[in-house]
Scaffold this motif. Structure first.
Motif, PDB file in Angstrom:
ATOM      1  N   THR A  30      43.060  33.684  35.526  1.00 44.07           N
ATOM      2  CA  THR A  30      41.895  34.335  34.922  1.00 44.07           C
ATOM      3  C   THR A  30      41.100  35.025  36.011  1.00 44.07           C
ATOM      4  O   THR A  30      40.625  34.372  36.942  1.00 44.07           O
ATOM      5  CB  THR A  30      41.002  33.311  34.195  1.00 44.07           C
ATOM      6  N   PHE A  31      40.992  36.326  35.918  1.00 43.08           N
ATOM      7  CA  PHE A  31      40.278  37.106  36.926  1.00 43.08           C
ATOM      8  C   PHE A  31      39.737  38.373  36.294  1.00 43.08           C
ATOM      9  O   PHE A  31      40.118  38.738  35.192  1.00 43.08           O
ATOM     10  CB  PHE A  31      41.180  37.437  38.119  1.00 43.08           C
ATOM     11  N   GLU A  32      38.858  39.022  36.997  1.00 43.76           N
ATOM     12  CA  GLU A  32      38.273  40.296  36.567  1.00 43.76           C
ATOM     13  C   GLU A  32      38.656  41.359  37.584  1.00 43.76           C
ATOM     14  O   GLU A  32      38.722  41.079  38.781  1.00 43.76           O
ATOM     15  CB  GLU A  32      36.746  40.197  36.478  1.00 43.76           C
ATOM     16  N   THR A  33      38.906  42.568  37.105  1.00 48.71           N
ATOM     17  CA  THR A  33      39.211  43.686  37.997  1.00 48.71           C
ATOM     18  C   THR A  33      38.152  44.764  37.805  1.00 48.71           C
ATOM     19  O   THR A  33      37.978  45.262  36.690  1.00 48.71           O
ATOM     20  CB  THR A  33      40.609  44.261  37.716  1.00 48.71           C
ATOM     21  N   ILE A  34      37.446  45.081  38.880  1.00 52.38           N
ATOM     22  CA  ILE A  34      36.397  46.092  38.844  1.00 52.38           C
ATOM     23  C   ILE A  34      36.538  46.979  40.065  1.00 52.38           C
ATOM     24  O   ILE A  34      36.664  46.480  41.180  1.00 52.38           O
ATOM     25  CB  ILE A  34      34.997  45.447  38.823  1.00 52.38           C
ATOM     26  N   GLU A  35      36.516  48.281  39.837  1.00 51.50           N
ATOM     27  CA  GLU A  35      36.619  49.270  40.913  1.00 51.50           C
ATOM     28  C   GLU A  35      37.801  48.988  41.835  1.00 51.50           C
ATOM     29  O   GLU A  35      37.716  49.148  43.042  1.00 51.50           O
ATOM     30  CB  GLU A  35      35.318  49.340  41.720  1.00 51.50           C
ATOM     31  N   GLY A  36      38.912  48.520  41.266  1.00 53.03           N
ATOM     32  CA  GLY A  36      40.112  48.266  42.042  1.00 53.03           C
ATOM     33  C   GLY A  36      40.150  46.939  42.774  1.00 53.03           C
ATOM     34  O   GLY A  36      41.130  46.623  43.432  1.00 53.03           O
ATOM     35  N   ASN A  37      39.090  46.152  42.674  1.00 50.46           N
ATOM     36  CA  ASN A  37      39.052  44.830  43.315  1.00 50.46           C
ATOM     37  C   ASN A  37      39.272  43.738  42.279  1.00 50.46           C
ATOM     38  O   ASN A  37      38.662  43.756  41.217  1.00 50.46           O
ATOM     39  CB  ASN A  37      37.694  44.578  43.985  1.00 50.46           C
ATOM     40  N   ILE A  38      40.133  42.786  42.600  1.00 45.74           N
ATOM     41  CA  ILE A  38      40.303  41.602  41.767  1.00 45.74           C
ATOM     42  C   ILE A  38      39.255  40.590  42.193  1.00 45.74           C
ATOM     43  O   ILE A  38      39.122  40.281  43.375  1.00 45.74           O
ATOM     44  CB  ILE A  38      41.720  41.014  41.918  1.00 45.74           C
ATOM     45  N   TYR A  39      38.506  40.076  41.216  1.00 45.26           N
ATOM     46  CA  TYR A  39      37.490  39.064  41.450  1.00 45.26           C
ATOM     47  C   TYR A  39      38.003  37.718  40.933  1.00 45.26           C
ATOM     48  O   TYR A  39      38.350  37.590  39.764  1.00 45.26           O
ATOM     49  CB  TYR A  39      36.181  39.431  40.746  1.00 45.26           C
ATOM     50  N   PHE A  40      38.055  36.732  41.823  1.00 41.02           N
ATOM     51  CA  PHE A  40      38.566  35.403  41.524  1.00 41.02           C
ATOM     52  C   PHE A  40      37.426  34.484  41.106  1.00 41.02           C
ATOM     53  O   PHE A  40      36.389  34.462  41.775  1.00 41.02           O
ATOM     54  CB  PHE A  40      39.231  34.804  42.774  1.00 41.02           C
ATOM     55  N   PRO A  41      37.615  33.675  40.061  1.00 45.76           N
ATOM     56  CA  PRO A  41      36.564  32.715  39.709  1.00 45.76           C
ATOM     57  C   PRO A  41      36.426  31.672  40.815  1.00 45.76           C
ATOM     58  O   PRO A  41      37.382  31.416  41.558  1.00 45.76           O
ATOM     59  CB  PRO A  41      37.082  32.088  38.408  1.00 45.76           C
ATOM     60  N   PRO A  42      35.259  31.058  40.940  1.00 47.37           N
ATOM     61  CA  PRO A  42      35.032  30.123  42.048  1.00 47.37           C
ATOM     62  C   PRO A  42      36.040  28.981  42.110  1.00 47.37           C
ATOM     63  O   PRO A  42      36.429  28.550  43.199  1.00 47.37           O
ATOM     64  CB  PRO A  42      33.619  29.592  41.810  1.00 47.37           C
ATOM     65  N   GLU A  43      36.493  28.507  40.961  1.00 48.11           N
ATOM     66  CA  GLU A  43      37.444  27.384  40.956  1.00 48.11           C
ATOM     67  C   GLU A  43      38.831  27.788  41.452  1.00 48.11           C
ATOM     68  O   GLU A  43      39.674  26.921  41.727  1.00 48.11           O
ATOM     69  CB  GLU A  43      37.538  26.750  39.557  1.00 48.11           C
ATOM     70  N   ALA A  44      39.091  29.087  41.618  1.00 49.77           N
ATOM     71  CA  ALA A  44      40.389  29.564  42.110  1.00 49.77           C
ATOM     72  C   ALA A  44      40.489  29.518  43.632  1.00 49.77           C
ATOM     73  O   ALA A  44      41.581  29.636  44.191  1.00 49.77           O
ATOM     74  CB  ALA A  44      40.636  30.986  41.628  1.00 49.77           C
ATOM     75  N   LEU A  45      39.353  29.350  44.303  1.00 50.45           N
ATOM     76  CA  LEU A  45      39.332  29.380  45.765  1.00 50.45           C
ATOM     77  C   LEU A  45      39.798  28.057  46.356  1.00 50.45           C
ATOM     78  O   LEU A  45      39.443  26.987  45.855  1.00 50.45           O
ATOM     79  CB  LEU A  45      37.917  29.663  46.269  1.00 50.45           C
ATOM     80  N   LYS A  46      40.564  28.142  47.418  1.00 48.60           N
ATOM     81  CA  LYS A  46      40.915  26.953  48.195  1.00 48.60           C
ATOM     82  C   LYS A  46      39.801  26.808  49.232  1.00 48.60           C
ATOM     83  O   LYS A  46      39.864  27.351  50.334  1.00 48.60           O
ATOM     84  CB  LYS A  46      42.301  27.114  48.806  1.00 48.60           C
ATOM     85  N   LYS A  47      38.776  26.097  48.832  1.00 48.24           N
ATOM     86  CA  LYS A  47      37.488  26.087  49.526  1.00 48.24           C
ATOM     87  C   LYS A  47      37.538  25.633  50.982  1.00 48.24           C
ATOM     88  O   LYS A  47      36.653  25.962  51.758  1.00 48.24           O
ATOM     89  CB  LYS A  47      36.488  25.261  48.732  1.00 48.24           C
ATOM     90  N   ASP A  48      38.582  24.905  51.379  1.00 50.46           N
ATOM     91  CA  ASP A  48      38.683  24.468  52.775  1.00 50.46           C
ATOM     92  C   ASP A  48      38.759  25.641  53.752  1.00 50.46           C
ATOM     93  O   ASP A  48      38.438  25.484  54.928  1.00 50.46           O
ATOM     94  CB  ASP A  48      39.911  23.579  52.979  1.00 50.46           C
TER      95      ASP A  48
END
Length: 140
Positions: A30-48
């Motif tokens: 689940t992601f959003e694409t705006i102006e050619g950039n994919i935006y990842f939801p916070p839970e998708a990040l490997k926060k380490d």
């Protein structure tokens, strides 16, 4: 009302991955694409791998932008991930979502083919983020 003029459609079955220095730092279906950039939801990040940065910029229609540094295997990519924590009304759907630039490789992949062969068979779209953000944003 959300301004959808900057939004692009994507294949239903695709997922997105971001990698740097040979390591996947974010992945999601689940992601959003705006102006050619994919935006990842916070839970998708490997926060380490993520560290807060003091760097900010301003986008005319999205608002104030905050940044993260990536730290992967002892190497650091400064200000290469960006997020709108308090976006303007037109950009509320990307609140807290993270996008990348400065050499971070972002790809849409077919989740049905992951692990079934070489990388090229799995990729649906390679979106390596360039060295510049949208011209509508001002780096401070």
């Amino acid at each position: 009302q959300i301004d959808r003029s900057h939004t692009f459609l994507r294949p239903f079955s695709s997922m997105a991955q971001a990698s740097w220095n040979g390591v996947i730092v974010a992945e999601t279906k689940t992601f959003e694409t705006i102006e050619g950039n994919i935006y990842f939801p916070p839970e998708a990040l490997k926060k380490d791998y993520f560290r807060d940065s003091d760097h900010t910029s301003v986008c005319g229609w999205k608002g104030k932008c905050n940044y993260y540094n990536l730290n992967v295997d002892g190497k650091v990519n400064l200000n290469c991930a960006f997020v709108y924590k308090n976006p303007k009304p037109a950009a509320t759907k990307i609140k807290d979502y993270v996008a990348f630039w400065k050499g971070v490789k972002v790809e849409e992949v077919d989740p049905n083919n992951i692990g079934k062969g070489g990388n090229e068979e799995n990729k649906t779209k390679n979106l390596v983020q360039g060295e510049k953000q949208s011209k509508k944003c001002v780096i401070l």
